[in-house]
Design a protein around this motif. Structure first.
Motif, mmCIF file in Angstrom:
data_model
loop_
_atom_site.group_PDB
_atom_site.id
_atom_site.type_symbol
_atom_site.label_atom_id
_atom_site.label_comp_id
_atom_site.label_asym_id
_atom_site.label_seq_id
_atom_site.Cartn_x
_atom_site.Cartn_y
_atom_site.Cartn_z
ATOM 1 N N PRO A 1 43.437 -18.671 -10.352
ATOM 2 C CA PRO A 1 43.102 -18.298 -8.970
ATOM 3 C C PRO A 1 42.358 -19.396 -8.222
ATOM 4 N N MET A 2 41.523 -20.157 -8.924
ATOM 5 C CA MET A 2 40.800 -21.252 -8.278
ATOM 6 C C MET A 2 41.759 -22.382 -7.904
ATOM 7 N N ALA A 3 42.708 -22.663 -8.796
ATOM 8 C CA ALA A 3 43.719 -23.672 -8.470
ATOM 9 C C ALA A 3 44.541 -23.242 -7.263
ATOM 10 N N HIS B 1 43.664 -21.551 -18.860
ATOM 11 C CA HIS B 1 44.503 -21.895 -17.706
ATOM 12 C C HIS B 1 44.676 -20.683 -16.800
ATOM 13 N N VAL B 2 44.864 -19.501 -17.402
ATOM 14 C CA VAL B 2 45.009 -18.275 -16.625
ATOM 15 C C VAL B 2 43.703 -17.961 -15.897
ATOM 16 N N ALA C 1 38.647 -14.722 -30.178
ATOM 17 C CA ALA C 1 38.849 -16.114 -29.769
ATOM 18 C C ALA C 1 39.971 -16.155 -28.745
ATOM 19 N N LEU C 2 39.768 -16.912 -27.678
ATOM 20 C CA LEU C 2 40.792 -17.031 -26.646
ATOM 21 C C LEU C 2 41.950 -17.883 -27.149
ATOM 22 N N PRO C 3 43.194 -17.501 -26.858
ATOM 23 C CA PRO C 3 44.318 -18.404 -27.135
ATOM 24 C C PRO C 3 44.116 -19.728 -26.404
ATOM 25 N N LEU C 4 44.684 -20.781 -26.946
ATOM 26 C CA LEU C 4 44.493 -22.122 -26.401
ATOM 27 C C LEU C 4 44.876 -22.202 -24.929
ATOM 28 N N THR C 5 45.863 -21.437 -24.513
ATOM 29 C CA THR C 5 46.357 -21.515 -23.142
ATOM 30 C C THR C 5 45.646 -20.573 -22.168
ATOM 31 N N TYR C 6 44.810 -19.659 -22.664
ATOM 32 C CA TYR C 6 44.280 -18.626 -21.778
ATOM 33 C C TYR C 6 43.309 -19.141 -20.711
ATOM 34 N N SER D 1 49.137 -12.899 -15.750
ATOM 35 C CA SER D 1 48.591 -14.203 -15.375
ATOM 36 C C SER D 1 48.249 -14.325 -13.895
ATOM 37 N N GLY D 2 48.884 -13.486 -13.069
ATOM 38 C CA GLY D 2 48.699 -13.596 -11.626
ATOM 39 C C GLY D 2 49.609 -14.587 -10.950
#
Length: 298
Positions: free
Chosen positions: A92-94, A87-88, A80-85, A209-210
């Protein structure tokens, strides 16, 4: 006698959609944003790109996810992905939108000020996701101009995760805080942990995160933007708090980044019910305040 007929305001055009064939490369986007930053003069009434970027069939790099989990304190190996992942995943799209010539705020020195997240269901690490990212708008801020950026994640055609982040370009301004701005400090929550943060926290989070904004990487580059030392990423601070706090499978999160966390440094984590915070220094300055609870909210 001729009776005047009230005119109907024109319907704004539908936003254009650009479908991407892959994840944008971050290094050239960050370089482009850095080169264009000195040419931009931010103001809240400026135009902004209406394009929606869409990327379908995205699968999670499990090695990179594990590195992120270790950097933020999440347990590794869960399906399961962490709640914040997400966003990471959408970052790159943002950056493609915010580094472009049409985005009116300078990318260099841009500060993440808040995030709101809604997760409707558990997000498996092995699922394929469709991401959509767009700029929702600009607003005046008491310290400059703030942009709102939306990220959405779908799987099987259903919206499972969405966020709204605000980013501040600091400049001379006389605007009042926008509605929904953080209230005054209500006083500390019960302290449950103290964390000593190393000077390389920003560099380690940037690697997973980049997000290589210069304010996070080194004291010298942070000083160029008015910070005495490197600053921890806001998304690292909220992820670290959620790793400590825990989250429901379906969750709603709101977090406000109140003051920069300087690196190295020591912070105190406090929590009560669904609320959490980070404070630091002898005066227990409030750095981060947040709240997480079940979706739909009771």
């Amino acid at each position: 006698m001729t009776t005047a007929t009230p005119s109907t305001p024109p319907t704004p055009p539908s936003p254009a959609t650009t479908t991407l064939s892959g994840v944008p490369a971050l290094a050239p986007l960050l370089a482009r944003g850095a080169l264009l930053s000195p040419l931009k003069r931010p103001r809240p009434d400026a135009d902004f790109p209406r394009t929606r970027l869409v990327l379908a069939g995205l699968r999670v790099d499990l090695a990179r996810l594990a590195a992120y989990e270790r950097a933020c304190g999440f347990p590794t190996g869960a399906d399961a992905l962490p709640l914040t992942y997400p966003h990471v995943l959408g970052f790159p799209m943002a950056m493609r939108l915010m580094s472009g010539r049409g985005f009116p705020l300078p990318l260099l020195g841009l500060v993440h000020t808040s995030i709101g997240v809604t997760r409707r269901a558990v997000m498996p690490t092995t699922a394929a996701y469709e991401l959509t990212v767009y700029v929702r708008g600009l607003a005046p801020h008491r310290r400059g101009t703030e942009a709102s950026v939306v990220t959405e994640a779908r799987t099987g055609g259903s919206l499972v995760w969405e966020s709204r982040s605000t980013y501040l370009a600091r400049h001379r301004a006389t605007a009042r805080p926008a509605d929904g701005a953080p209230s005054e400090d209500p006083g500390p929550l019960p302290a449950t942990a103290e964390w000593r943060l190393a000077g390389d926290v920003g560099r380690r989070y940037a690697a997973t995160s980049g997000d290589r904004n210069p304010i996070h990487l080194h004291p010298l580059t942070a000083r160029l933007f008015g910070f005495p030392r490197a600053v921890a990423h806001g998304m690292w601070t909220v992820a670290r708090c959620l790793a400590e706090h825990g989250t429901p499978d379906a969750a709603v999160l709101r977090a406000d980044f109140r003051a920069p966390v300087l690196l190295p440094g020591t912070v105190t984590y406090g929590a009560a019910g669904g609320r959490f915070e980070l404070r630091g220094g002898a005066r227990r300055r409030l750095h981060l305040s947040g709240e997480v609870g079940p979706y739909p909210a009771p």
